[in-house]
Design a protein around this motif. Structure first.
Motif, mmCIF file in Angstrom:
data_model
loop_
_atom_site.group_PDB
_atom_site.id
_atom_site.type_symbol
_atom_site.label_atom_id
_atom_site.label_comp_id
_atom_site.label_asym_id
_atom_site.label_seq_id
_atom_site.Cartn_x
_atom_site.Cartn_y
_atom_site.Cartn_z
ATOM 1 N N GLY A 6 -30.161 -12.450 43.755
ATOM 2 C CA GLY A 6 -30.654 -12.152 42.424
ATOM 3 C C GLY A 6 -29.958 -13.004 41.370
ATOM 4 O O GLY A 6 -28.777 -13.334 41.493
ATOM 5 N N LEU A 7 -30.707 -13.367 40.341
ATOM 6 C CA LEU A 7 -30.143 -14.090 39.198
ATOM 7 C C LEU A 7 -29.657 -13.068 38.183
ATOM 8 O O LEU A 7 -30.419 -12.203 37.749
ATOM 9 C CB LEU A 7 -31.188 -15.000 38.570
ATOM 10 N N GLU A 22 -25.303 -11.797 43.608
ATOM 11 C CA GLU A 22 -26.183 -10.676 43.982
ATOM 12 C C GLU A 22 -26.905 -11.035 45.283
ATOM 13 O O GLU A 22 -28.112 -11.228 45.335
ATOM 14 C CB GLU A 22 -27.174 -10.381 42.853
ATOM 15 N N MET A 23 -26.159 -11.062 46.373
ATOM 16 C CA MET A 23 -26.597 -11.679 47.623
ATOM 17 C C MET A 23 -26.962 -10.658 48.690
ATOM 18 O O MET A 23 -26.329 -9.622 48.833
ATOM 19 C CB MET A 23 -25.465 -12.555 48.174
ATOM 20 N N VAL A 24 -27.996 -11.012 49.457
ATOM 21 C CA VAL A 24 -28.241 -10.430 50.776
ATOM 22 C C VAL A 24 -28.264 -11.595 51.750
ATOM 23 O O VAL A 24 -28.990 -12.579 51.532
ATOM 24 C CB VAL A 24 -29.579 -9.671 50.846
ATOM 25 N N GLY A 25 -27.445 -11.521 52.804
ATOM 26 C CA GLY A 25 -27.361 -12.638 53.725
ATOM 27 C C GLY A 25 -27.128 -12.185 55.152
ATOM 28 O O GLY A 25 -26.880 -10.999 55.425
ATOM 29 N N LEU A 26 -27.220 -13.136 56.066
ATOM 30 C CA LEU A 26 -26.986 -12.886 57.483
ATOM 31 C C LEU A 26 -25.710 -13.606 57.913
ATOM 32 O O LEU A 26 -25.518 -14.789 57.591
ATOM 33 C CB LEU A 26 -28.163 -13.397 58.320
ATOM 34 N N VAL A 27 -24.861 -12.901 58.628
ATOM 35 C CA VAL A 27 -23.649 -13.537 59.143
ATOM 36 C C VAL A 27 -24.041 -14.603 60.162
ATOM 37 O O VAL A 27 -24.833 -14.357 61.078
ATOM 38 C CB VAL A 27 -22.715 -12.490 59.790
ATOM 39 N N ALA A 57 -30.922 -6.691 47.412
ATOM 40 C CA ALA A 57 -30.321 -7.643 46.473
ATOM 41 C C ALA A 57 -29.872 -6.971 45.186
ATOM 42 O O ALA A 57 -29.113 -7.556 44.405
ATOM 43 C CB ALA A 57 -31.308 -8.771 46.165
ATOM 44 N N PHE A 58 -30.318 -5.744 44.945
ATOM 45 C CA PHE A 58 -29.882 -4.993 43.774
ATOM 46 C C PHE A 58 -28.617 -4.171 44.046
ATOM 47 O O PHE A 58 -28.169 -3.433 43.165
ATOM 48 C CB PHE A 58 -30.991 -4.034 43.310
ATOM 49 N N HIS A 102 -35.240 -12.253 38.363
ATOM 50 C CA HIS A 102 -35.731 -13.313 39.227
ATOM 51 C C HIS A 102 -34.934 -13.319 40.530
ATOM 52 O O HIS A 102 -33.712 -13.148 40.524
ATOM 53 C CB HIS A 102 -35.598 -14.681 38.553
ATOM 54 N N MET A 103 -35.642 -13.513 41.637
ATOM 55 C CA MET A 103 -35.013 -13.610 42.943
ATOM 56 C C MET A 103 -35.072 -15.042 43.447
ATOM 57 O O MET A 103 -36.075 -15.743 43.240
ATOM 58 C CB MET A 103 -35.702 -12.687 43.949
#
Length: 341
Positions: free
Chosen positions: A40-41, A62-67, A125-126, A333-334
């Motif tokens: 997220g921005l 504001e991250m969602v990620g994969l290891v 992401a929130f 914005h994403m």
């Protein structure tokens, strides 16, 4: 993307640039390499691009990620994580195809909360901004009559949480555009939305200021919304470190960052000024639980707030345009960064 190089945004004088470089290599014994998927921005990202933020750098958080890989068994490949930027680890920006975090094992565990199964990336992401709102909501008494000053993402997330807490919520904003845009959302359909110039003589037991930067006009408007006595002014949004309450020597940023409580008497009103800042691990857990299921008054959820999507090149153009024009993009914005973008 390949495992020899990755794209990332870099802060440069006058804006940002999109660069490509080799994957970051750890220099500490404990590390986690994450592949950001959706980021997220945040308004703080815009402040950093403009060099108007005088605290720590959180650019791209504001991250969602994969290891991808890690020195620790706690982080197997493919584990979905978000980011708590308040934990003191060394990390690279999440506006990148790879993000490296280094620190002690305990710090890394705290900095990378696991995303609950079933929570879509857009909603997850929130997690960080919602966790900060959870912390703020803890400073508001259940059942209070609350005015939230500022209709940005922080104000909306707080409105959702305070409704869950049984509060009567009114969303107040300086300009009409954001209130109009929010009127059609299921999240806030039943929440009164009022221009601050049109509130009239109504007062509230609690006023929460969520604006990105507090100025004299915003403070004066928020202060006038409080009951004459026994009110509570909660500081949630950004405040310059040198900003003083008009006509006094009172600095509010220290109260906010220290999460202190101070009584203030001004213009015939006496209220408690309450600071709220950041989030704890418990706040992140609470935010994750809220995001894991539909809200009770709607089949939708917080991702309804997303108004636009960009890739990394699009984000570079968006941020540089904001610097050039001085105008922030309206709404959430994403940034889509995953392997298939």
């Amino acid at each position: 993307m390949n495992e020899s190089s990755s794209r990332r945004l870099e802060l440069v004088p006058g804006g940002v640039q999109l660069g490509t470089g080799p994957w970051q290599r750890p220099t500490s014994p404990s590390w986690v390499l994450v592949l950001p998927q959706t980021v997220g921005l945040c308004s703080s990202d815009l402040k950093e691009v403009r060099r108007s933020r005088d605290v720590r750098s959180d650019f791209g958080h504001e991250m969602v990620g994969l290891v991808h890989s890690s020195s620790m068994d706690d982080f197997p490949p493919g584990l979905r994580v978000c980011l708590d930027p308040h934990v003191p680890v060394t990390r690279t920006t999440a506006f990148s195809e790879t993000t490296l975090l280094e620190g002690s094992p305990d710090q890394l565990r705290a900095a990378l909360p696991t995303v609950l199964d079933g929570t879509p990336d857009d909603r997850a992401a929130f997690t960080e901004p919602l966790a900060c709102a959870v912390n703020c909501a803890g400073k508001v008494l259940a059942g209070s009559d609350v005015a939230i000053v500022g209709a940005g993402t922080a104000g909306v997330l707080l409105a959702v949480l305070l409704r869950l807490k049984g509060c009567q919520v009114t969303l107040v904003n300086r300009s009409p555009e954001r209130l109009t845009a929010l009127s059609s959302t299921a999240l806030l359909r039943e929440v009164p939305k009022v221009l601050i110039s049109e509130v009239g003589t109504r007062t509230f037991s609690t006023v929460v200021v969520t604006t990105a930067s507090l100025d004299d006009t915003t403070f004066d408007g928020a202060w006038r919304l409080l009951s004459r006595t026994g009110g509570r002014l909660v500081l949630f949004g950004g405040i310059r470190s040198d900003w003083r309450v008009p006509g006094t020597h009172v600095l509010l940023d220290g109260i906010r960052r220290g999460e202190d409580v101070r009584e203030l008497e001004l213009g015939g009103r006496r209220a408690l000024v309450v600071g709220t800042h950041g989030a704890t691990g418990a706040d992140f857990a609470a935010a994750g639980a809220v995001l894991a299921a539909p809200l009770p008054w709607t089949a939708g959820h917080i991702e309804e707030l997303i108004v636009g999507r960009v890739t990394l090149p699009g984000l570079a153009a968006l941020l540089n345009d904001a610097v050039r024009t001085g105008v922030d993009p309206i709404g959430k914005h994403m940034v889509d960064i995953g392997l298939n973008q």
